[in-house]
Design an enzyme around this catalytic site. Structure first.
Site, PDB file in Angstrom:
ATOM      1  CG  HIS A  47     -56.839 -16.852 -19.017  1.00 21.90           C
ATOM      2  ND1 HIS A  47     -56.442 -16.790 -20.339  1.00 21.90           N
ATOM      3  CD2 HIS A  47     -55.709 -16.812 -18.282  1.00 21.90           C
ATOM      4  CE1 HIS A  47     -55.109 -16.703 -20.387  1.00 21.90           C
ATOM      5  NE2 HIS A  47     -54.642 -16.719 -19.149  1.00 21.90           N
ATOM      6  CE  LYS A  78     -44.961 -11.828 -21.307  1.00 21.09           C
ATOM      7  NZ  LYS A  78     -46.146 -12.371 -20.644  1.00 21.09           N
ATOM      8  NE  ARG A 113     -50.882 -22.837 -16.287  1.00 21.48           N
ATOM      9  CZ  ARG A 113     -50.364 -22.039 -17.197  1.00 21.48           C
ATOM     10  NH1 ARG A 113     -50.904 -21.983 -18.385  1.00 21.48           N
ATOM     11  NH2 ARG A 113     -49.310 -21.300 -16.947  1.00 21.48           N
ATOM     12  CB  SER A 121     -51.953 -17.257 -23.907  1.00 23.56           C
ATOM     13  OG  SER A 121     -52.955 -16.857 -23.007  1.00 23.56           O
TER      14      SER A 121
HETATM   15  O1  PNS Z   1     -50.503 -13.819 -17.717  1.00 28.41           O
HETATM   16  P1  PNS Z   1     -49.139 -13.572 -17.173  1.00 28.41           P
HETATM   17  O2  PNS Z   1     -48.231 -13.096 -18.289  1.00 28.41           O
HETATM   18  O3  PNS Z   1     -48.601 -14.769 -16.444  1.00 28.41           O
HETATM   19  O4  PNS Z   1     -49.275 -12.376 -16.101  1.00 28.41           O
HETATM   20  C1  PNS Z   1     -48.142 -11.856 -15.448  1.00 28.41           C
HETATM   21  C2  PNS Z   1     -48.481 -10.551 -14.694  1.00 28.41           C
HETATM   22  C3  PNS Z   1     -49.150  -9.555 -15.588  1.00 28.41           C
HETATM   23  C4  PNS Z   1     -49.392 -10.871 -13.525  1.00 28.41           C
HETATM   24  C5  PNS Z   1     -47.122  -9.993 -14.123  1.00 28.41           C
HETATM   25  O5  PNS Z   1     -46.183  -9.961 -15.156  1.00 28.41           O
HETATM   26  C6  PNS Z   1     -47.251  -8.600 -13.517  1.00 28.41           C
HETATM   27  O6  PNS Z   1     -47.887  -8.428 -12.507  1.00 28.41           O
HETATM   28  N1  PNS Z   1     -46.611  -7.602 -14.161  1.00 28.41           N
HETATM   29  C7  PNS Z   1     -46.640  -6.237 -13.711  1.00 28.41           C
HETATM   30  C8  PNS Z   1     -45.280  -5.798 -13.181  1.00 28.41           C
HETATM   31  C9  PNS Z   1     -45.110  -6.120 -11.712  1.00 28.41           C
HETATM   32  O7  PNS Z   1     -45.886  -5.708 -10.867  1.00 28.41           O
HETATM   33  N2  PNS Z   1     -44.040  -6.870 -11.374  1.00 28.41           N
HETATM   34  C10 PNS Z   1     -43.720  -7.156  -9.980  1.00 28.41           C
HETATM   35  C11 PNS Z   1     -44.350  -8.410  -9.480  1.00 28.41           C
HETATM   36  S1  PNS Z   1     -43.355  -9.759  -9.928  1.00 28.41           S
END
Ligand code: PNS
Length: 160
Positions: free
Chosen positions: A16, A40, A89, A127
């Site tokens: 990150h 989560k 990745r 993570s």
């Molecule tokens: O680190 P991560 O868990 O891969 O991040 C995922 C994240 C936070 C970017 C994604 O889950 C997110 O944007 N969640 C907010 C809800 C949302 O906007 N969902 C619609 C887009 S798919």
């Protein structure tokens, strides 16, 4: 230009940090947005995740660590941003990330998702992998900041 780098950061890894540093060099200002994800099962609380990020990023200029809940696109709009940064990745990331980018674009066509390829040394890093190794007492000191390393030891000290 101000860009948003969203994620769960449970906890932040060197992968990150690498993306944040490179995004800051390209765009100038990065808002690291930590998802407040009640559903989560997070190891670290939102406060802990923010604190660990702030510590890991303290020497980098023009970085803001913030939290958001609900839709990312709404948060992005509320910050006056139109760029979302995501790291890529393996191929497996691509499918999920493409779906997310297109979903966000369908909600607001003015907001572009920009992908940065992960640096090769962090290509396997997540993570989840860090938590898995740390939970069994493995050494993750090359993969996370020293504060995160200590915090993981503390979390897992009674589980062995
Ligand atoms: O680190 P991560 O868990 O891969 O991040 C995922 C994240 C936070 C970017 C994604 O889950 C997110 O944007 N969640 C907010 C809800 C949302 O906007 N969902 C619609 C887009 S798919």
């Amino acid at each position: 230009m101000k860009v948003i780098y969203p994620g769960s950061f449970d906890p932040v890894t060197k992968g990150h940090i690498d993306i944040i540093k490179r995004a800051q060099k390209i765009f100038g200002e990065v808002i690291v947005a930590v998802l407040v994800n009640n559903s989560k099962n997070s190891l670290f609380t939102i406060e802990e995740r923010v604190e660990l990020l702030q510590d890991a990023l303290k020497d980098i200029e023009n970085i803001e660590v913030d939290t958001f809940s609900g839709l990312l696109i709404n948060y992005t709009e509320s910050k006056g941003c139109n760029r979302i940064i995501r790291g890529l990745r393996a191929i497996s990331d691509y499918e999920v990330e493409l779906q997310m980018a297109l979903a966000n674009r369908s909600l607001n066509g003015n907001v572009e998702t920009v992908f940065l390829a992960s640096s090769p040394e962090f290509n396997f890093l997540s993570s989840s992998i860090v938590k898995e190794i740390a939970s069994f007492g493995g050494d993750v000191s090359d993969l996370v900041s020293s504060s995160v390393n200590e915090a993981l030891k503390e979390k897992y000290k009674n589980i062995k």
